[in-house]
Design a protein around this motif. Structure first.
Motif, PDB file in Angstrom:
ATOM      1  N   ASP A   1       0.830  -1.201   0.000  1.00 40.63           N
ATOM      2  CA  ASP A   1       0.000   0.000   0.000  1.00 40.63           C
ATOM      3  C   ASP A   1       0.866   1.254   0.000  1.00 40.63           C
ATOM      4  O   ASP A   1       0.633   2.200  -0.772  1.00 40.63           O
ATOM      5  CB  ASP A   1      -0.907   0.025   1.234  1.00 40.63           C
ATOM      6  N   LEU A   2       1.867   1.270   0.876  1.00 49.84           N
ATOM      7  CA  LEU A   2       2.707   2.451   1.011  1.00 49.84           C
ATOM      8  C   LEU A   2       3.484   2.739  -0.268  1.00 49.84           C
ATOM      9  O   LEU A   2       3.628   3.891  -0.682  1.00 49.84           O
ATOM     10  CB  LEU A   2       3.662   2.272   2.188  1.00 49.84           C
ATOM     11  N   ASP A   3       3.984   1.686  -0.904  1.00 49.93           N
ATOM     12  CA  ASP A   3       4.691   1.873  -2.172  1.00 49.93           C
ATOM     13  C   ASP A   3       3.768   2.445  -3.242  1.00 49.93           C
ATOM     14  O   ASP A   3       4.160   3.307  -4.035  1.00 49.93           O
ATOM     15  CB  ASP A   3       5.294   0.549  -2.646  1.00 49.93           C
ATOM     16  N   GLN A   4       2.520   1.974  -3.257  1.00 54.59           N
ATOM     17  CA  GLN A   4       1.576   2.468  -4.258  1.00 54.59           C
ATOM     18  C   GLN A   4       1.182   3.915  -3.986  1.00 54.59           C
ATOM     19  O   GLN A   4       1.050   4.717  -4.918  1.00 54.59           O
ATOM     20  CB  GLN A   4       0.347   1.560  -4.302  1.00 54.59           C
ATOM     21  N   TYR A   5       1.009   4.268  -2.707  1.00 52.24           N
ATOM     22  CA  TYR A   5       0.721   5.664  -2.365  1.00 52.24           C
ATOM     23  C   TYR A   5       1.875   6.567  -2.807  1.00 52.24           C
ATOM     24  O   TYR A   5       1.659   7.663  -3.342  1.00 52.24           O
ATOM     25  CB  TYR A   5       0.503   5.826  -0.859  1.00 52.24           C
ATOM     26  N   THR A   6       3.100   6.111  -2.573  1.00 56.02           N
ATOM     27  CA  THR A   6       4.272   6.895  -2.962  1.00 56.02           C
ATOM     28  C   THR A   6       4.313   7.081  -4.475  1.00 56.02           C
ATOM     29  O   THR A   6       4.608   8.183  -4.970  1.00 56.02           O
ATOM     30  CB  THR A   6       5.571   6.201  -2.506  1.00 56.02           C
ATOM     31  N   GLU A   7       4.014   6.020  -5.223  1.00 56.09           N
ATOM     32  CA  GLU A   7       4.040   6.102  -6.678  1.00 56.09           C
ATOM     33  C   GLU A   7       3.012   7.105  -7.189  1.00 56.09           C
ATOM     34  O   GLU A   7       3.304   7.915  -8.079  1.00 56.09           O
ATOM     35  CB  GLU A   7       3.768   4.724  -7.272  1.00 56.09           C
ATOM     36  N   ILE A   8       1.814   7.069  -6.609  1.00 54.74           N
ATOM     37  CA  ILE A   8       0.775   8.007  -7.037  1.00 54.74           C
ATOM     38  C   ILE A   8       1.180   9.436  -6.712  1.00 54.74           C
ATOM     39  O   ILE A   8       1.029  10.348  -7.537  1.00 54.74           O
ATOM     40  CB  ILE A   8      -0.565   7.662  -6.371  1.00 54.74           C
TER      41      ILE A   8
END
Length: 230
Positions: A86-93
Motif C-alpha cells: 500500500d505504502l509503495d503504491q501511495y508513494t508512486e501516485i
C-alpha cells in the motif's frame, strides 16, 4: 493518550468539536500515538479529552470513512494497518502527481507566492529540532498542500491530502529519536530556494528525493526493513 487534552484546546460547538477531535486523532494516528491494529474505545478517548463520548464517536466515524480506522462491534475502533505494498503504491501516485506539478509551479509561481511559504518551511525545521512531532506533521501538511494549491487545481490538492492521510508515518517517532528527521525537514528550505532560482532540474531532483525520504519514514511495527524484500 492522557496528555492529548493538555496539548490541544478543544473549542465549543458540536460540529467544531467533532472536527477538532478528528484532527487531533489524525495527528495521533500519523505520529504513531494510536497504534496500528489496536482497538480504542470512544468513551475512553473522551475521558482523555475531557469531553463527552458523542463527538469522539462521530469523529471516529469520520476517520472510518477515510479508511483510517474500522469499527469493531461493542468494542470501539481498530486502527487500520497499512502494508508495504500500500505504502509503495501511495508513494508512486504521489510522485506521479507532485513531481510534475511542483516543477510547473516552479516555472510559473511569483516570488511573493513562494516566499509566503518560507515561514511554514522554517516552522517544519523548528518543530523537527524541538522534537514536536504533531507540530511537524501539521506544518509539513500545510507546506505541501499550500505549495500544490499554487497550481490552481483544487481536486489535485484534495487527492494528495487524502493520500497523505492514508499513508501515515508510523516510524516518525523512531526516526526522530535517531536524528534522521531534521535532514528531511531541511529539504523544504532547499526546495523553496531551488524554485525561487527557477532551477527546474534541481527542483525535480529535490522533490523526488524528498518523496523518497518520506517513504523511508513509513516503517511498520517490525522496524526498518530492506526494501528489496531480501
Amino acid at each position: 493518550m492522557g496528555h492529548l487534552k493538555q496539548q490541544h484546546d478543544l473549542g465549543s460547538g458540536r460540529e467544531r468539536l467533532r472536527d477538532q477531535v478528528a484532527h487531533v486523532l489524525r495527528a495521533a494516528l500519523i505520529s504513531g500515538e494510536l497504534r496500528p491494529g489496536q482497538v480504542y474505545s470512544a468513551p475512553v478517548l473522551a475521558e482523555d479529552f475531557g469531553i463527552s463520548a458523542t463527538p469522539v464517536r462521530e469523529a471516529m466515524l469520520d476517520l472510518a470513512r477515510e479508511g483510517l480506522v474500522e469499527p469493531v462491534r461493542n468494542k470501539g475502533f481498530r486502527v487500520t494497518e497499512v502494508d508495504e505494498r500500500d505504502l509503495d503504491q501511495y508513494t508512486e501516485i504521489r510522485a506521479l502527481i507532485e513531481i510534475p506539478t511542483v516543477c510547473a509551479i516552479a516555472a510559473s509561481a511569483t516570488r511573493e507566492q513562494l516566499e509566503a511559504l518560507r515561514p511554514v518551511a522554517e516552522e517544519i525545521v523548528a518543530a523537527a529540532r524541538e522534537h514536536d512531532l504533531i507540530r511537524y506533521l501539521e506544518a509539513d501538511r500545510r507546506f505541501h498542500l499550500s505549495l500544490l494549491a499554487l497550481g490552481g487545481n483544487d481536486r489535485l490538492v484534495e487527492t494528495v491530502g487524502e493520500l497523505r492521510k492514508r499513508s501515515r508515518l508510523y516510524g516518525l517517532r523512531v526516526l526522530d529519536e535517531r536524528g534522521e528527521l531534521l535532514p528531511s525537514a531541511e529539504e523544504h528550505r532547499e526546495l523553496l530556494d531551488l524554485m525561487l532560482a527557477r532551477d527546474l532540474d534541481g527542483t525535480r531532483e529535490c522533490v523526488t528525493r524528498h518523496l523518497g525520504h518520506v517513504r523511508s519514514l513509513w516503517a511498520d511495527e517490525r522496524g526498518p526493513r530492506d526494501r528489496t524484500g531480501v
